[in-house]
Write a protein that holds these residues in place. Structure first.
Motif, mmCIF file in Angstrom:
data_model
loop_
_atom_site.group_PDB
_atom_site.id
_atom_site.type_symbol
_atom_site.label_atom_id
_atom_site.label_comp_id
_atom_site.label_asym_id
_atom_site.label_seq_id
_atom_site.Cartn_x
_atom_site.Cartn_y
_atom_site.Cartn_z
ATOM 1 N N THR A 76 19.610 11.015 31.965
ATOM 2 C CA THR A 76 18.541 10.061 32.279
ATOM 3 C C THR A 76 18.829 8.773 31.514
ATOM 4 O OG1 THR A 76 17.149 10.853 30.465
ATOM 5 C CG2 THR A 76 16.834 11.889 32.622
ATOM 6 N N HIS A 77 18.000 7.768 31.742
ATOM 7 C CA HIS A 77 18.099 6.537 30.947
ATOM 8 C C HIS A 77 17.223 6.704 29.712
ATOM 9 C CE1 HIS A 77 20.439 4.030 33.731
ATOM 10 N NE2 HIS A 77 19.842 4.733 34.681
ATOM 11 N N VAL A 78 17.856 6.754 28.538
ATOM 12 C CA VAL A 78 17.148 7.062 27.293
ATOM 13 C C VAL A 78 16.948 5.785 26.473
ATOM 14 C CG1 VAL A 78 17.191 8.421 25.181
ATOM 15 C CG2 VAL A 78 18.235 9.337 27.284
ATOM 16 N N PRO A 79 15.684 5.422 26.165
ATOM 17 C CA PRO A 79 15.424 4.270 25.287
ATOM 18 C C PRO A 79 15.746 4.631 23.840
ATOM 19 C CG PRO A 79 13.357 5.296 25.956
ATOM 20 C CD PRO A 79 14.450 6.038 26.671
ATOM 21 N N ILE A 80 16.685 3.928 23.246
ATOM 22 C CA ILE A 80 17.231 4.332 21.955
ATOM 23 C C ILE A 80 16.226 4.190 20.812
ATOM 24 C CG2 ILE A 80 18.937 3.726 20.190
ATOM 25 C CD1 ILE A 80 19.947 5.486 22.476
ATOM 26 N N THR A 81 15.561 3.038 20.690
ATOM 27 C CA THR A 81 14.650 2.854 19.546
ATOM 28 C C THR A 81 13.515 3.873 19.583
ATOM 29 O OG1 THR A 81 13.479 1.125 20.784
ATOM 30 C CG2 THR A 81 15.153 0.412 19.219
ATOM 31 N N SER A 82 13.032 4.194 20.772
ATOM 32 C CA SER A 82 11.962 5.179 20.905
ATOM 33 C C SER A 82 12.450 6.558 20.459
ATOM 34 C CB SER A 82 11.471 5.232 22.350
ATOM 35 O OG SER A 82 10.545 6.275 22.525
ATOM 36 N N LEU A 83 13.651 6.943 20.893
ATOM 37 C CA LEU A 83 14.189 8.252 20.533
ATOM 38 C C LEU A 83 14.378 8.365 19.020
ATOM 39 C CD1 LEU A 83 16.801 10.394 22.247
ATOM 40 C CD2 LEU A 83 17.287 9.701 19.908
ATOM 41 N N LEU A 84 14.934 7.335 18.402
ATOM 42 C CA LEU A 84 15.186 7.385 16.962
ATOM 43 C C LEU A 84 13.882 7.397 16.166
ATOM 44 C CD1 LEU A 84 18.221 4.927 16.680
ATOM 45 C CD2 LEU A 84 18.266 7.424 16.661
ATOM 46 N N SER A 85 12.914 6.587 16.594
ATOM 47 C CA SER A 85 11.627 6.542 15.894
ATOM 48 C C SER A 85 10.904 7.877 15.989
ATOM 49 C CB SER A 85 10.746 5.423 16.468
ATOM 50 O OG SER A 85 11.361 4.166 16.292
ATOM 51 N N ASN A 86 10.927 8.489 17.168
ATOM 52 C CA ASN A 86 10.281 9.797 17.338
ATOM 53 C C ASN A 86 10.980 10.875 16.511
ATOM 54 O OD1 ASN A 86 8.385 8.776 19.097
ATOM 55 N ND2 ASN A 86 9.552 9.296 20.940
#
Length: 234
Positions: free
Chosen positions: A29-39
């Motif tokens: 999928t298209h993964v938003p990087i800043t969101s993934l790292l913050s979570n």
């Protein structure tokens, strides 16, 4: 605690078996990087707070809108493994910094800590299954020794690479991995499915072997003795 540790170990063995056998399909999928790292940081915040470990981020401006083609669940697994290790091997009062930036046509994600460090002779070995550093586990739970091996396989599947940098004992560690920005990672070749005969008079061993072999993508016939094995074979 021992039961939870054993459960984690079995889960990791099954996970590694599937990955090494090429039986895992990436769900791209298209993964938003800043969101993934913050979570991902949220998942270790409580442990870090308990040991007074500071959590820091350093994202370049182009990260804000960046998405990459990746398997989000697997990517979270890699980041969490690195963060969990950093928290485990960083003494009270230390710090962990998560960074992300672009380098050419690849994304570089880094988890740096002020922990016990990695000796030069161990910097390749730590990515092998079951290899563990024995340093710095005062008051903290040992892992399964599979997290980094699984992470390396996942990163490889995505067409990236993973490595560690450290000046040695007590000097902290910096784990980095890359992901290609463009293009879908190549799928690994599946292994040919086989039917495997398992013979063991211990129910528990038969069950574990059955799970591992099924995770490897093969069928299983499990029996308790030699007579039943001959019958099954015929």
């Amino acid at each position: 605690n021992s039961a939870n540790h054993l459960h984690s170990l079995i889960d990791d063995i099954l996970d590694l078996a599937k990955i090494e056998a090429g039986r895992t399909e990436l769900e791209i999928t298209h993964v938003p990087i800043t969101s993934l790292l913050s979570n991902s940081l949220v998942m270790i915040r409580e442990k870090a707070s308990k040991h007074h470990i500071a959590l820091e981020t350093d994202f370049s401006q182009d990260m804000e809108s960046l998405t990459v083609k990746a398997d989000e669940r697997r990517l979270k697994q890699v980041v969490f493994n690195l963060l969990s290790n950093a928290a485990k091997f960083t003494p009270d009062g230390g710090s962990i910094r998560v960074s992300a930036h672009l380098r050419g046509k690849e994304l570089v994600i880094t988890v740096a800590d002020t922990g016990i460090g990695v000796e030069p002779e161990h910097q390749e070995l730590i990515f092998d299954a079951f290899f563990q550093s024995s340093q710095g586990l005062i008051d903290k739970t040992a892992g399964t020794g599979l997290g980094l091996a699984i992470s390396r396989h996942i990163v490889d599947q995505h067409g990236g690479r993973i490595w560690v940098e450290s000046e040695g004992e007590g000097k902290g560690s910096t784990f980095s991995f890359t992901l290609p920005i463009k293009g879908r990672p190549a799928r690994r070749r599946k292994t040919q499915e086989k039917l495997v005969l398992v013979v063991d008079d211990d129910d528990g061993i038969r069950n574990i072997l059955t799970k591992v072999i099924k995770a490897d993508g093969h069928g299983v016939v499990a029996v308790a003795n030699g007579e039943a094995a001959l019958e099954a074979f015929r």
